[in-house]
Design an enzyme around this catalytic site. Structure first.
Site, PDB file in Angstrom:
ATOM      1  N   CYS A  62       0.866  -1.195   0.000  1.00 40.83           N
ATOM      2  CA  CYS A  62       0.000   0.000   0.000  1.00 40.83           C
ATOM      3  C   CYS A  62       0.892   1.230   0.000  1.00 40.83           C
ATOM      4  O   CYS A  62       1.969   1.212   0.596  1.00 40.83           O
ATOM      5  CB  CYS A  62      -0.866   0.044   1.262  1.00 40.83           C
ATOM      6  SG  CYS A  62      -2.162  -1.183   1.299  1.00 40.83           S
ATOM      7  N   GLU A 111       2.225  -3.611  -5.759  1.00 36.53           N
ATOM      8  CA  GLU A 111       1.154  -4.607  -5.787  1.00 36.53           C
ATOM      9  C   GLU A 111      -0.047  -4.043  -6.531  1.00 36.53           C
ATOM     10  O   GLU A 111      -0.408  -2.878  -6.362  1.00 36.53           O
ATOM     11  CB  GLU A 111       0.774  -4.960  -4.354  1.00 36.53           C
ATOM     12  CG  GLU A 111      -0.144  -6.152  -4.229  1.00 36.53           C
ATOM     13  CD  GLU A 111      -0.305  -6.571  -2.779  1.00 36.53           C
ATOM     14  OE1 GLU A 111      -1.353  -6.284  -2.188  1.00 36.53           O
ATOM     15  OE2 GLU A 111       0.635  -7.172  -2.236  1.00 36.53           O
TER      16      GLU A 111
END
Length: 422
Positions: free
Chosen positions: A278, A312
């Site tokens: 994140c 990601e």
């Protein structure tokens, strides 16, 4: 969806084809009820919370379950709304592709558009929409006070339910503990000894510092950081198991302490070469170059580790813009520094670009394609830099004042595979 605050009804509104961060609770005078359209009943076997196999229910309940939002026109009498939409405008893009965990260059998608294919269930904070429900699609916090800033959350975050009805949620800006009133915060500050994030300071230049925080050693701080981040990241689901993660918090220093600007997290062990799980710059610090600084720092860590990395997926719309911009500037910087030898055209391979930058090969290729630099000529691929591209890059680099200085980084990577359960 309707809620009652102090005897006043508020309606939850989602603007179709706009990102969910624009959703809001409005009073009845903001709605044109004459144009209200009730959803059509289509599904013969309704699903409870998106899970098959639930029992059939009444048509009235189906309406609420299948359509969490009113479809209504906002009244023209409301103030400041137009400027708010224009300021955060993300126009609908026809034919957008849905991002999967494997994609690198697909267009970003509004969070209400569907289910990301093959979500990873390793506790890596990727959203699992099969557990989504009406409640988690709605903003539940009205305002957060964090130090000298008041933040308007964009999305749902699972803070304790008794705090979500408060007009303001107070956070300690150093330990990120949440409190229900200013008085509680003031009492907490007399006892809180932290003036910087817990963990090791691994970078400092000027007023900018980075702290490395182990999600296992500093669990309470890491969980509070995730709760705050969830207010501004819709495509991630919060997991309370922070043990498998490291958190890198960027701060700005002044006489009162180290104030959080943003952060990124990464898995201690990633089989897919993810160097970011994140990433977030808090709204008061956005559009000031801090996002690119966070991204640049993540790749500097990868360089020290001797690896190539990639964020990601899926990226948020703003995350995708930041990464594309960073990749473009980083790759163009290298291409423009190439020198010709013996009068011949300079040569470089995709692998060499990847090794120099630590940007994964797939991201290098997708960026070159996005910039439309690759051409096929006389049996070989050549990179063509037009004057527009060069001038645009030079203008962008003139504005980019914040950069990571590798000499100020004091970081020793750990081999987590040899450290038991972290």
């Amino acid at each position: 969806i309707v809620k009652d605050i102090s005897g006043k009804n508020l309606y939850y509104v989602h603007y179709i084809d706009f990102n969910k961060r624009l959703d809001e609770w409005v009073t009845p005078d903001r709605l044109d009820i004459k144009k209200l359209q009730f959803p059509k009943k289509e599904a013969k076997t309704p699903m409870k919370n998106g899970l098959p196999g639930s029992r059939p229910s009444s048509p009235e309940r189906d309406v609420v379950r299948e359509s969490p939002f009113f479809i209504a026109s906002a009244s023209s009498s409301w103030k400041n709304g137009t400027s708010s939409i224009q300021r955060h405008l993300i126009p609908p893009q026809p034919g957008r592709k849905r991002k999967s965990c494997g994609g690198t260059d697909e267009d970003s998608q509004d969070s209400s558009d569907g289910i990301p294919s093959a979500p990873r269930m390793t506790g890596s904070l990727v959203s699992d929409r099969s557990h989504d429900d009406i409640v988690t699609r709605m903003k539940n916090i009205d305002c957060i006070e964090l130090g000298r800033h008041r933040l308007k959350p964009w999305y749902f975050s699972p803070y304790p339910q008794e705090l979500t009805s408060l007009p303001i949620l107070y956070l300690c800006e150093f330990c990120l503990k949440y409190l229900k009133s200013l008085k509680c915060l003031q009492r907490h500050l007399t006892k809180c000894n932290l003036r910087h994030p817990p963990g090791n300071e691994i970078y400092r230049k000027g007023t900018i510092s980075f702290f490395e925080i182990d999600g296992r050693k500093n669990k309470a701080y890491s969980q509070n950081l995730c709760l705050l981040a969830k207010c501004f990241l819709d495509h991630k689901t919060l997991y309370y198991d922070t043990d498998p993660f490291l958190f890198y918090v960027m701060t700005e220093y002044d006489s009162k302490g180290f104030h959080i600007v943003g952060y990124f997290s990464k898995e201690k062990e990633s089989t897919e070469d993810y160097n970011v799980a994140c990433i977030l710059t808090l709204p008061p610090y956005q559009r000031r170059g801090y996002g690119k600084l966070l991204i640049e720092f993540s790749y500097e860590l990868s360089k020290v580790e001797g690896k190539t990395g990639t964020p990601e997926k899926p990226l948020s719309d703003l995350g995708l813009l930041s990464y594309r911009s960073y990749w473009s500037q980083t790759i163009l910087e290298i291409l423009m520094d190439l020198k010709s030898e013996n009068g011949e055209r300079p040569q470089i391979t995709i692998n060499e670009i990847s090794e120099i930058t630590s940007v994964k090969k797939e991201d290098v290729i997708s960026t070159l394609q996005y910039l439309n630099l690759i051409n096929y000529y006389k049996g070989q691929y050549i990179l063509t830099l037009s004057e527009d591209i060069v001038e645009g890059h030079e203008r962008a680099m003139e504005k980019r004042h914040l950069r990571i200085d590798p000499k100020c980084l004091h970081f020793t990577p750990k081999d987590w595979s040899k450290r038991g359960k972290w």
